[in-house]
Scaffold this active site. Structure first.
Site, PDB file in Angstrom:
ATOM      1  N   ASN A 127      -9.925   0.268  -0.718  1.00  0.00           N
ATOM      2  CA  ASN A 127      -8.355   0.477  -0.531  1.00  0.00           C
ATOM      3  C   ASN A 127      -7.912  -0.097  -1.701  1.00  0.00           C
ATOM      4  O   ASN A 127      -7.945  -1.397  -1.931  1.00  0.00           O
ATOM      5  CB  ASN A 127      -8.063  -0.479   0.539  1.00  0.00           C
ATOM      6  CG  ASN A 127      -6.508  -0.375   0.682  1.00  0.00           C
ATOM      7  OD1 ASN A 127      -5.701  -0.041   0.010  1.00  0.00           O
ATOM      8  ND2 ASN A 127      -6.003  -0.780   2.013  1.00  0.00           N
ATOM      9  N   HIS A 161      -3.132   7.624   1.760  1.00  0.00           N
ATOM     10  CA  HIS A 161      -3.531   6.327   1.317  1.00  0.00           C
ATOM     11  C   HIS A 161      -4.992   5.854   1.744  1.00  0.00           C
ATOM     12  O   HIS A 161      -5.173   6.548   2.963  1.00  0.00           O
ATOM     13  CB  HIS A 161      -2.438   5.435   1.695  1.00  0.00           C
ATOM     14  CG  HIS A 161      -2.790   3.838   1.661  1.00  0.00           C
ATOM     15  ND1 HIS A 161      -3.436   3.438   0.507  1.00  0.00           N
ATOM     16  CD2 HIS A 161      -3.002   2.872   2.443  1.00  0.00           C
ATOM     17  CE1 HIS A 161      -3.794   2.131   0.688  1.00  0.00           C
ATOM     18  NE2 HIS A 161      -3.544   1.991   1.754  1.00  0.00           N
ATOM     19  N   CYS A 198       0.845  -1.340   0.072  1.00  0.00           N
ATOM     20  CA  CYS A 198      -0.159   0.199  -0.051  1.00  0.00           C
ATOM     21  C   CYS A 198       0.984   1.268   0.142  1.00  0.00           C
ATOM     22  O   CYS A 198       0.279   2.388  -0.439  1.00  0.00           O
ATOM     23  CB  CYS A 198      -1.123  -0.135   1.267  1.00  0.00           C
ATOM     24  SG  CYS A 198      -2.087  -1.256   1.251  1.00  0.00           S
TER      25      CYS A 198
HETATM   26  O1  UT7 Z   1      -3.451  -0.423   3.702  1.00  0.00           O
HETATM   27  C1  UT7 Z   1      -3.036  -1.397   4.255  1.00  0.00           C
HETATM   28  C2  UT7 Z   1      -3.011  -1.144   5.647  1.00  0.00           C
HETATM   29  N1  UT7 Z   1      -4.413  -1.736   6.332  1.00  0.00           N
HETATM   30  C3  UT7 Z   1      -5.087  -0.952   7.237  1.00  0.00           C
HETATM   31  O2  UT7 Z   1      -4.697   0.121   7.383  1.00  0.00           O
HETATM   32  C4  UT7 Z   1      -6.190  -1.729   7.756  1.00  0.00           C
HETATM   33  C5  UT7 Z   1      -6.062  -1.226   9.177  1.00  0.00           C
HETATM   34  N2  UT7 Z   1      -7.315  -2.049   9.963  1.00  0.00           N
HETATM   35  C6  UT7 Z   1      -8.539  -1.475   9.821  1.00  0.00           C
HETATM   36  O3  UT7 Z   1      -8.894  -0.783   9.061  1.00  0.00           O
HETATM   37  C7  UT7 Z   1      -9.492  -2.158  10.792  1.00  0.00           C
HETATM   38  O4  UT7 Z   1      -8.918  -2.755  11.970  1.00  0.00           O
HETATM   39  C8  UT7 Z   1     -10.730  -3.220  10.205  1.00  0.00           C
HETATM   40  C9  UT7 Z   1     -11.518  -2.224   9.304  1.00  0.00           C
HETATM   41  C10 UT7 Z   1      -9.783  -4.217   9.155  1.00  0.00           C
HETATM   42  C11 UT7 Z   1     -11.460  -3.729  11.257  1.00  0.00           C
HETATM   43  O5  UT7 Z   1     -12.008  -2.853  12.020  1.00  0.00           O
HETATM   44  P1  UT7 Z   1     -12.060  -3.061  13.595  1.00  0.00           P
HETATM   45  O6  UT7 Z   1     -12.619  -1.927  14.383  1.00  0.00           O
HETATM   46  O7  UT7 Z   1     -10.464  -3.024  14.102  1.00  0.00           O
HETATM   47  O8  UT7 Z   1     -12.657  -4.270  14.060  1.00  0.00           O
HETATM   48  P2  UT7 Z   1     -12.052  -6.009  14.758  1.00  0.00           P
HETATM   49  O9  UT7 Z   1     -11.119  -6.415  13.452  1.00  0.00           O
HETATM   50  O10 UT7 Z   1     -11.553  -5.534  15.833  1.00  0.00           O
HETATM   51  O11 UT7 Z   1     -13.356  -6.637  14.609  1.00  0.00           O
HETATM   52  C12 UT7 Z   1     -14.461  -6.134  15.298  1.00  0.00           C
HETATM   53  C13 UT7 Z   1     -15.493  -7.268  15.087  1.00  0.00           C
HETATM   54  C14 UT7 Z   1     -15.209  -8.768  15.155  1.00  0.00           C
HETATM   55  O12 UT7 Z   1     -16.052  -9.271  15.875  1.00  0.00           O
HETATM   56  P3  UT7 Z   1     -16.112  -9.583  17.266  1.00  0.00           P
HETATM   57  O13 UT7 Z   1     -14.808 -10.679  17.644  1.00  0.00           O
HETATM   58  O14 UT7 Z   1     -16.130  -8.674  18.187  1.00  0.00           O
HETATM   59  O15 UT7 Z   1     -17.248 -10.588  17.622  1.00  0.00           O
HETATM   60  C15 UT7 Z   1     -15.067  -9.295  13.752  1.00  0.00           C
HETATM   61  O16 UT7 Z   1     -15.142 -10.362  13.673  1.00  0.00           O
HETATM   62  O17 UT7 Z   1     -16.207  -7.078  13.711  1.00  0.00           O
HETATM   63  C16 UT7 Z   1     -15.988  -8.471  13.234  1.00  0.00           C
HETATM   64  N3  UT7 Z   1     -16.010  -8.031  11.801  1.00  0.00           N
HETATM   65  C17 UT7 Z   1     -17.057  -8.080  10.842  1.00  0.00           C
HETATM   66  N4  UT7 Z   1     -18.388  -7.917  10.884  1.00  0.00           N
HETATM   67  C18 UT7 Z   1     -19.122  -7.761  10.069  1.00  0.00           C
HETATM   68  C19 UT7 Z   1     -14.838  -8.275  11.048  1.00  0.00           C
HETATM   69  N5  UT7 Z   1     -15.122  -8.301   9.656  1.00  0.00           N
HETATM   70  C20 UT7 Z   1     -16.322  -7.898   9.624  1.00  0.00           C
HETATM   71  C21 UT7 Z   1     -17.218  -7.662   8.391  1.00  0.00           C
HETATM   72  N6  UT7 Z   1     -18.613  -7.497   8.917  1.00  0.00           N
HETATM   73  N7  UT7 Z   1     -16.801  -7.472   7.247  1.00  0.00           N
END
Ligand code: UT7
Length: 323
Positions: A280, A250, A114
């Protein structure tokens, strides 16, 4: 008299097919509401089956050259940032060189996921300043959806396909040093590779593999690493967030780019946001967002632009340039 490089044109290309959050909610256990709230993404573009990264890159390059009013015959360097090459080799940049009808010069790929566009820009700018080349097309282009696991809701909702480009021209320059391409800060940390990677590769599995990410851990590192790269640029140039006309980050997650802008004293109205429409697009996201800023009439000649990125590796960086 020192050599200096200037951005003479920007371009972009997005595949025609659009995949909405609603579409994704029929493919995996997710909702439009979750994706919008956590990321700011509403939709993304997906390349057609026969559309290659080199096609996207070539279209973006042509668009940038047309905007610059510079013929292909003047170009002597192509640097393409991509993680999704057409083939393992040759470099996809050479396919772009052939498709553009460019018969001389040099073309090669840069791989920093990225952050790739910022690494490519720093590379091309340095080569131009050294006098090795005179006119470069710097491209970031991806068919990132090809390496997604469409059954993994934690990653497949985040990415899209597309690419952008800039035309960079070297000139002998005695004017204001805060002109053209001004400063870069790029870094990597290979000890964090297990937080964001692809579980395949030529010499390991012999397969392409799929994107794997510990999103929330990447998120925490992203704001810190990006902010430190921007601070390095502020320290080097003596500028602050108040001096910046446009912030072109980005586009991984709206919460990351808002968090960085706030931390680095950049007001909300200066932030260029395309993550809602493009998701992204990895190395494609910065030049696409820059082109959007220019073509929408917001960023104009003379404006000071700060860009940043963070990606797999980890790799991260920031660049400062004046249009
Ligand atoms: O460009 C390369 C660099 N990449 C990035 O910069 C990405 C950085 N990370 C992020 O943008 C965020 O961490 C995400 C958008 C990927 C995730 O957001 P988050 O607020 O960190 O969520 P999380 O990973 O802590 O997950 C929270 C909950 C989980 O459920 P439980 O364990 O709390 O029950 C996940 O299973 O959200 C769940 N979850 C979803 N739910 C519905 C994860 N993906 C999804 C989804 N739809 N697509």
């Amino acid at each position: 008299m020192a050599r200096h490089s200037f951005i003479r044109g920007t371009g972009g290309y997005l595949p025609a097919k659009v995949l909405t959050n609603e579409d994704l909610s029929h493919m995996v256990d997710t909702t439009d509401e979750w994706i919008r709230e956590r990321t700011g993404i509403k939709r993304r573009h997906v390349a057609a089956d026969d559309e290659l990264t080199s096609d996207i890159a070539t279209a973006a390059a042509r668009d940038a050259l047309e905007a610059a009013g510079i013929p292909v015959s003047e170009v002597d360097l192509i640097v393409l940032a991509t993680t999704t090459p057409d083939q393992t080799f040759p470099a996809t940049a050479t396919a772009v060189q052939a498709k553009l009808g460019m018969t001389g010069g040099a073309a090669f790929d840069v791989q920093a996921v990225c952050s790739g566009f910022l690494f490519a820009l720093a590379t091309a700018d340095s080569l131009l300043k050294q006098g090795l080349f005179n006119t470069a097309v710097v491209i970031g282009a991806e068919t990132f959806t090809r390496i997604l696991d469409w059954s993994d809701r934690s990653t497949c909702v985040l990415f899209g396909d597309g690419g952008g480009a800039v035309v960079l021209k070297a000139e002998d320059w005695t004017g204001d040093p805060l002109s053209g391409v001004i400063a870069h800060h790029v870094r990597t940390d290979g000890t964090k590779s297990d937080l964001l990677y692809v579980d395949g590769g030529v010499s390991s599995t012999g397969t392409i593999g799929h994107v794997r990410m510990e999103g929330n851990r990447v998120f925490r590192h992203a704001v810190a690493n990006i902010s430190s790269a921007i601070q390095a640029i502020y320290d080097e140039t003596g500028l602050t967030g108040e001096d910046i006309d446009w912030f072109v980050p980005h586009q991984a997650n709206k919460r990351i780019l808002d968090g960085v802008a706030k931390k680095m004293d950049i007001s909300e109205d200066k932030v260029i946001v395309t993550v809602d429409e493009h998701a992204n697009t990895s190395a494609g996201s910065i030049p696409l967002a820059l082109n959007h800023a220019v073509r929408s009439g917001r960023a104009k000649k003379g404006d000071l632009i700060l860009s940043e990125a963070m990606g797999g590796g980890f790799s991260w960086g920031a660049s400062l340039f004046r249009l």
